[in-house]
Design an enzyme around this catalytic site. Structure first.
Site, PDB file in Angstrom:
ATOM      1  N   ASP A 147       0.862  -1.175   0.000  1.00  0.00           N
ATOM      2  CA  ASP A 147       0.000   0.000   0.000  1.00  0.00           C
ATOM      3  C   ASP A 147       0.900   1.226   0.000  1.00  0.00           C
ATOM      4  OD1 ASP A 147      -1.779   2.063   0.421  1.00  0.00           O
ATOM      5  OD2 ASP A 147      -2.727   1.180   2.177  1.00  0.00           O
TER       6      ASP A 147
ATOM      7  N   SER B 244      -3.531  13.979 -13.925  1.00  0.00           N
ATOM      8  CA  SER B 244      -4.833  13.913 -14.576  1.00  0.00           C
ATOM      9  C   SER B 244      -5.197  15.291 -15.096  1.00  0.00           C
ATOM     10  CB  SER B 244      -5.904  13.443 -13.591  1.00  0.00           C
ATOM     11  OG  SER B 244      -7.206  13.577 -14.147  1.00  0.00           O
TER      12      SER B 244
ATOM     13  N   TYR C  21     -10.535  13.991  -5.873  1.00  0.00           N
ATOM     14  CA  TYR C  21      -9.625  13.504  -6.922  1.00  0.00           C
ATOM     15  C   TYR C  21      -8.902  14.679  -7.571  1.00  0.00           C
ATOM     16  CZ  TYR C  21      -8.030  10.817 -10.980  1.00  0.00           C
ATOM     17  OH  TYR C  21      -7.269  10.211 -11.948  1.00  0.00           O
TER      18      TYR C  21
ATOM     19  N   LYS D  27      -4.786  15.200  -7.695  1.00  0.00           N
ATOM     20  CA  LYS D  27      -4.026  15.245  -8.941  1.00  0.00           C
ATOM     21  C   LYS D  27      -3.435  16.625  -9.208  1.00  0.00           C
ATOM     22  CE  LYS D  27      -4.364  10.956 -10.234  1.00  0.00           C
ATOM     23  NZ  LYS D  27      -3.165  10.093 -10.352  1.00  0.00           N
TER      24      LYS D  27
ATOM     25  N   THR E  98      -9.624   1.901 -18.311  1.00  0.00           N
ATOM     26  CA  THR E  98      -8.787   1.230 -17.309  1.00  0.00           C
ATOM     27  C   THR E  98      -9.687   0.580 -16.277  1.00  0.00           C
ATOM     28  OG1 THR E  98      -8.665   3.066 -15.747  1.00  0.00           O
ATOM     29  CG2 THR E  98      -7.069   3.082 -17.561  1.00  0.00           C
TER      30      THR E  98
END
Length: 272
Positions: free
Chosen positions: A60, A139, A152, A156, A190
């Protein structure tokens, strides 16, 4: 690039699926010693499927001590690392007012996991005297900030800042011998975003890796991937508009603000 060649060691996180797995396959086909890292037990099967001596590690990346131990084990078993690809990420799905536990998980993997990889592996790459490449997966959402998945976007965006700072530090420390690059995928099929079948607008993970290697050969820092829906020109327009929010003192995320919808549409029409 000669660095992607037989006998060189590559470490890829988030390698049990998606872009990470596609990169692992490609690097192994080039003769590299590939180390696949993922928190999923599926990484062992992925490494066995690749063959060519590929090794799988269940780690992890949010656990700093585990990443430090991983770096020590890989150096002991395989020697100096030439390519580090910090790719592990989870999608999230929380806004600024919700899901504190999810925020901790996303930031822990998407941002701190990248930092842990950098700090565990890169000092030895700097000190080793050999060429090296660090690829951090960002991203477009970290640049244009579309609403709906703030956690998110934040993670990013921070990876972008981290990688820019790393590139400068490596340039100062090694004169370009070890370089950092920001991979910015487009719409990609993905494990994170997968539907039952690849949408027509999406690139495959293999296409992303092909494009990444092409742009690394050209020494690009920002590896901004198109896809089958969005061209480079459209990406550039959206990113320019996002920066214009600051320069023009528009409301935050004005691209989605009703008072600015017409102006944004006109701005983009000029780029068609």
């Amino acid at each position: 690039m000669d660095i992607f060649s037989s006998g060189k060691v590559a470490v890829i996180t988030g390698a049990a699926s998606g872009i990470g797995l596609a990169a692992a396959r490609r690097f192994a086909a080039l003769g590299m010693q590939v180390c696949l890292v993922d928190r999923s037990d599926a990484v062992a099967a992925a490494a066995a499927d690749i063959g060519h001596g590929a090794a799988g590690f269940v780690v992890d990346v949010a656990d700093r001590a585990a990443v430090d131990a991983l770096a020590a084990e890989i150096r002991a078993r395989f020697g100096a690392v030439s390519v580090l690809m910090n790719n592990a990420a989870i999608h999230g799905g929380a806004d600024a007012l919700s899901s504190p536990d999810l925020w901790a998980q996303v930031i822990g993997i998407n941002l701190m996991g990248v930092l842990h990889g950098v700090q565990a592996f890169v000092p030895a790459m700097v000190d080793g005297g050999q060429p090296g490449v660090v690829i951090n997966t960002g991203s477009k959402q970290g640049i244009t900030q579309p609403p709906g998945n703030t956690v998110y976007n934040v993670s990013k965006s921070a990876v972008k800042s981290l990688t820019e700072g790393l590139a400068h530090s490596l340039r100062e420390a090694t004169g370009g011998r070890v370089s950092a690059h920001l991979l910015i995928p487009g719409f990609t099929y993905t494990g994170m975003t997968a539907a039952a079948a690849k949408p027509a607008g999406a690139w495959s993970a293999d296409q992303v890796v092909d494009f990444m290697l092409e742009r690394l050969a050209a020494s690009d820092f920002y590896i901004l991937c198109p896809d089958n829906e969005v061209s480079r020109a459209v990406d550039a327009g959206r990113m320019a508009w996002a920066m214009g929010d600051i320069i023009e003192n528009r409301p935050a995320l004005s691209r989605w603000h009703p008072d600015h919808a017409q102006a944004f549409a006109a701005f983009m029409a000029e780029r068609d």
